[in-house]
Design an enzyme around this catalytic site. Sequence first.
Site, PDB file in Angstrom:
ATOM      1  N   LYS A 205       0.639  -1.143  -0.038  1.00 48.63           N
ATOM      2  CA  LYS A 205      -0.071  -0.094   0.157  1.00 48.63           C
ATOM      3  C   LYS A 205       0.873   1.266   0.024  1.00 48.63           C
ATOM      4  O   LYS A 205       1.884   1.449  -0.707  1.00 48.63           O
ATOM      5  CB  LYS A 205      -1.006  -0.129   1.219  1.00 48.63           C
TER       6      LYS A 205
ATOM      7  N   GLU B  58      -9.656  -0.627  -1.982  1.00 52.74           N
ATOM      8  CA  GLU B  58      -9.061   0.690  -1.803  1.00 52.74           C
ATOM      9  C   GLU B  58      -9.355   1.377  -2.983  1.00 52.74           C
ATOM     10  O   GLU B  58      -9.427   2.863  -3.003  1.00 52.74           O
ATOM     11  CB  GLU B  58      -7.589   0.625  -0.939  1.00 52.74           C
TER      12      GLU B  58
ATOM     13  N   GLU C  49     -11.079 -10.804  -1.437  1.00 57.65           N
ATOM     14  CA  GLU C  49     -10.735 -10.101  -0.188  1.00 57.65           C
ATOM     15  C   GLU C  49     -12.184  -9.512   0.221  1.00 57.65           C
ATOM     16  O   GLU C  49     -12.291  -8.158  -0.228  1.00 57.65           O
ATOM     17  CB  GLU C  49      -9.725  -8.768  -0.712  1.00 57.65           C
TER      18      GLU C  49
HETATM   19  P1  PGA Z   1      -4.697  -6.544   5.447  1.00 55.63           P
HETATM   20  O1  PGA Z   1      -4.951  -6.211   4.065  1.00 55.63           O
HETATM   21  O2  PGA Z   1      -3.882  -7.743   5.241  1.00 55.63           O
HETATM   22  O3  PGA Z   1      -3.928  -5.422   5.975  1.00 55.63           O
HETATM   23  O4  PGA Z   1      -6.082  -6.695   5.710  1.00 55.63           O
HETATM   24  C1  PGA Z   1      -4.952  -7.006   2.994  1.00 55.63           C
HETATM   25  C2  PGA Z   1      -5.144  -6.140   1.460  1.00 55.63           C
HETATM   26  O5  PGA Z   1      -5.642  -4.993   1.351  1.00 55.63           O
HETATM   27  O6  PGA Z   1      -4.617  -6.578   0.352  1.00 55.63           O
END
Ligand code: PGA
Length: 255
Positions: free
Chosen positions: A11, A96, A166
């Site tokens: 990210k 996101e 996800e």
């Molecule tokens: P996380 O994020 O492991 O912090 O929940 C997963 C992702 O956004 O791919």
Amino acid sequence: MRVPIVAGNWKMYKSAQEAADFITALLPKLTPLEGVERVVCPAYIALPAVSTALQGTPIKVGAQNVHWKTEGAFTSDVSAPMLKGLVEYVIVGHSEVRQYHGDTDARVNERAKAALAHGLKPIIAVGETVDTYRAGGTEAYVGAQIRACFEGIPQEALANIVVAYEPIWAIGTGLTPTVEEANTIIKKAIRDVLAELYGADAAQQMRIQYGGSVKPDNMKAFMQQPDIDGALVGGASLKVDDFVTLVTLAQEAKR
Ligand code: PGA
């Protein structure tokens, strides 16, 4: 036999220098863990440093998004030809990006096709909101996302695509579906839908990750599920030892 794939989505964390330092610490621990495809996805700015550091190693690099056009007046964006040579994978459709940049399934489909056209491998992310989950609508919702995201993608391309399931409400929250729930959605809404679109053999070969609050203490249980072929990991991929543990657990479970 599907080779498991564990990808770290960094990210908007780690500068180019921090990313390079992280790779220096990660590489000796991650290199021996054969039998699992290992991918790190830094921010664009860190891709050249990470790509250089990982050249000639078994660790692969991915980008976090890609534009659907080859070039043009698209301020702030990065195209597939620009990524070529730096990365092997690219995440498309992360929730996101859907949430903050307005990506739709049609857009995700365009991004995936652009990646494929330039020899990059898309990791196509799908997943439902908490409201859809609570209403029991996950299977229908994710199934529809898969149909839309694969629109016009030919069967020959499937070997170069990974899907990541996800649930939006599980990302960064510490909440997860049960491992059985995750496996059921991956089987029924993703693998079975791909079987309808491309045939059972092709679907059987597709690699499908689970993502959303994957941590060292829940990884084993997810990896023991028959239809889960790895993980897309955010937070826990930012720490060397956690990421190494996740890959080790995938290796052990899928041996
Ligand atoms: P996380 O994020 O492991 O912090 O929940 C997963 C992702 O956004 O791919």
